[in-house]
Design an enzyme around this catalytic site. Structure first.
Site, PDB file in Angstrom:
ATOM      1  N   CYS A 177       0.849  -1.194   0.000  1.00 30.75           N
ATOM      2  CA  CYS A 177       0.000   0.000   0.000  1.00 30.75           C
ATOM      3  C   CYS A 177       0.886   1.247   0.000  1.00 30.75           C
ATOM      4  O   CYS A 177       1.908   1.305   0.675  1.00 30.75           O
ATOM      5  CB  CYS A 177      -0.958  -0.002   1.180  1.00 30.75           C
ATOM      6  SG  CYS A 177      -0.384   0.870   2.629  1.00 30.75           S
ATOM      7  N   GLU A 178       0.488   2.192  -0.829  1.00 30.83           N
ATOM      8  CA  GLU A 178       1.346   3.364  -0.994  1.00 30.83           C
ATOM      9  C   GLU A 178       1.224   4.350   0.164  1.00 30.83           C
ATOM     10  O   GLU A 178       1.978   5.306   0.246  1.00 30.83           O
ATOM     11  CB  GLU A 178       1.063   4.061  -2.331  1.00 30.83           C
ATOM     12  CG  GLU A 178      -0.317   4.621  -2.479  1.00 30.83           C
ATOM     13  CD  GLU A 178      -0.589   5.100  -3.903  1.00 30.83           C
ATOM     14  OE1 GLU A 178       0.171   4.754  -4.816  1.00 30.83           O
ATOM     15  OE2 GLU A 178      -1.579   5.829  -4.081  1.00 30.83           O
ATOM     16  N   HIS A 179       0.291   4.119   1.057  1.00 35.67           N
ATOM     17  CA  HIS A 179       0.146   5.026   2.197  1.00 35.67           C
ATOM     18  C   HIS A 179       1.044   4.647   3.370  1.00 35.67           C
ATOM     19  O   HIS A 179       1.475   5.501   4.115  1.00 35.67           O
ATOM     20  CB  HIS A 179      -1.316   5.061   2.670  1.00 35.67           C
ATOM     21  CG  HIS A 179      -2.241   5.552   1.599  1.00 35.67           C
ATOM     22  ND1 HIS A 179      -3.508   5.064   1.418  1.00 35.67           N
ATOM     23  CD2 HIS A 179      -2.057   6.480   0.640  1.00 35.67           C
ATOM     24  CE1 HIS A 179      -4.067   5.675   0.392  1.00 35.67           C
ATOM     25  NE2 HIS A 179      -3.206   6.531  -0.103  1.00 35.67           N
ATOM     26  N   HIS A 180       1.296   3.347   3.522  1.00 36.69           N
ATOM     27  CA  HIS A 180       2.101   2.896   4.665  1.00 36.69           C
ATOM     28  C   HIS A 180       3.278   2.003   4.271  1.00 36.69           C
ATOM     29  O   HIS A 180       4.047   1.600   5.129  1.00 36.69           O
ATOM     30  CB  HIS A 180       1.222   2.113   5.655  1.00 36.69           C
ATOM     31  CG  HIS A 180       0.008   2.848   6.108  1.00 36.69           C
ATOM     32  ND1 HIS A 180      -1.201   2.774   5.444  1.00 36.69           N
ATOM     33  CD2 HIS A 180      -0.181   3.718   7.120  1.00 36.69           C
ATOM     34  CE1 HIS A 180      -2.087   3.541   6.052  1.00 36.69           C
ATOM     35  NE2 HIS A 180      -1.499   4.130   7.069  1.00 36.69           N
ATOM     36  N   HIS A 205      -5.469  -5.927   4.112  1.00 38.88           N
ATOM     37  CA  HIS A 205      -4.449  -4.884   4.180  1.00 38.88           C
ATOM     38  C   HIS A 205      -3.795  -4.914   5.559  1.00 38.88           C
ATOM     39  O   HIS A 205      -4.461  -4.696   6.568  1.00 38.88           O
ATOM     40  CB  HIS A 205      -5.080  -3.508   3.959  1.00 38.88           C
ATOM     41  CG  HIS A 205      -5.629  -3.334   2.584  1.00 38.88           C
ATOM     42  ND1 HIS A 205      -5.115  -2.420   1.693  1.00 38.88           N
ATOM     43  CD2 HIS A 205      -6.633  -3.975   1.941  1.00 38.88           C
ATOM     44  CE1 HIS A 205      -5.780  -2.494   0.558  1.00 38.88           C
ATOM     45  NE2 HIS A 205      -6.712  -3.424   0.684  1.00 38.88           N
ATOM     46  N   CYS A 250      -1.896  -2.788   6.824  1.00 41.37           N
ATOM     47  CA  CYS A 250      -1.938  -1.475   7.496  1.00 41.37           C
ATOM     48  C   CYS A 250      -3.232  -1.325   8.294  1.00 41.37           C
ATOM     49  O   CYS A 250      -3.304  -0.525   9.224  1.00 41.37           O
ATOM     50  CB  CYS A 250      -1.757  -0.330   6.496  1.00 41.37           C
ATOM     51  SG  CYS A 250      -3.003  -0.231   5.224  1.00 41.37           S
ATOM     52  N   GLN A 281      -5.572  -0.523  -3.648  1.00 40.93           N
ATOM     53  CA  GLN A 281      -6.355  -1.600  -4.260  1.00 40.93           C
ATOM     54  C   GLN A 281      -7.279  -1.099  -5.359  1.00 40.93           C
ATOM     55  O   GLN A 281      -7.454  -1.750  -6.384  1.00 40.93           O
ATOM     56  CB  GLN A 281      -7.156  -2.316  -3.159  1.00 40.93           C
ATOM     57  CG  GLN A 281      -7.885  -3.560  -3.669  1.00 40.93           C
ATOM     58  CD  GLN A 281      -8.632  -4.276  -2.562  1.00 40.93           C
ATOM     59  OE1 GLN A 281      -8.262  -4.189  -1.384  1.00 40.93           O
ATOM     60  NE2 GLN A 281      -9.673  -4.993  -2.913  1.00 40.93           N
TER      61      GLN A 281
HETATM   62 ZN    ZN Z   1      -2.083   1.480   3.988  1.00 44.39          ZN
END
Ligand code: ZN
Length: 185
Positions: free
Chosen positions: A76-79, A145, A147, A117
């Site tokens: 995931c590109e956020h975490h 996920h 995260c 996703q």
């Molecule tokens: Zn994430």
């Protein structure tokens, strides 16, 4: 291009950031190991979806083709934590079909990147429409996920599903229903 040297430097800094000692014997080779793993985990940037979908076969069959349970692992590109699960792909050929192993390879092109996703689902559908040119396509992804699972209030495995469709599979809800029936088998 994956820049191993940069990843190693960053990994060393990161270890310091979390309060570790990068010189501790067990961690000494960790930056190098991370850089090596990144070549695979983020290898999708260096792959060409057009090339993967270029080998097609003529087909008389114009019925819905379905492949399900294609496993994938993404970040995931956020975490930068993993999300993973399965992809189901359906498409209605327009005289051309693609080798069955190619769909799994196509999934990896987009999964092996920093991702979300929702975009992964769209990008697989887009690539199929652009390079295989079927009459329509549908992509369903179910994933967990880390995260979410590892952090905060949402502990435990939660399944997230995303759907994308194009062409005749957007227009024809009966056909979509057939897709869902087939993947439920
Ligand atoms: Zn994430």
């Amino acid at each position: 291009m994956i820049d191993s040297e940069k990843i190693e430097r960053a990994a060393r800094l990161f270890l310091e950031g979390i309060g570790e000692n990068p010189e501790r014997p067990a961690l000494k080779e960790t930056p190098e190991r991370i850089a090596r793993a990144c070549k695979e985990i983020f290898g999708g940037y260096e792959q060409d979806p057009k090339k993967i979908l270029s080998k097609v076969f003529d087909s008389e069959n114009s019925e819905l083709v379905v492949q399900k349970d294609i496993p994938f692992y993404s970040m995931c590109e956020h975490h930068l934590l993993p999300f993973f699960g399965t992809v189901a792909i359906g498409y209605v050929p327009d005289k051309k079909v693609v080798g069955l192993s190619k769909l799994a390879r196509l999934v990896n092109v987009y999964a092996r990147r920093a991702q979300i996703q929702e975009n992964l689902t769209e990008q697989i559908a887009e690539a199929l429409m652009a390079f295989l040119k079927p009459r329509g396509t549908i992509v369903l992804i179910k994933a967990e996920h880390l995260c979410m699972s590892m952090r905060g209030v949402n502990r435990g495995a939660v399944e997230t599903s995303t759907l994308s469709h194009r062409g005749i599979l957007s227009e024809d809800s009966d056909l979509r229903k057939i897709f869902f029936e087939r993947i439920a088998l």
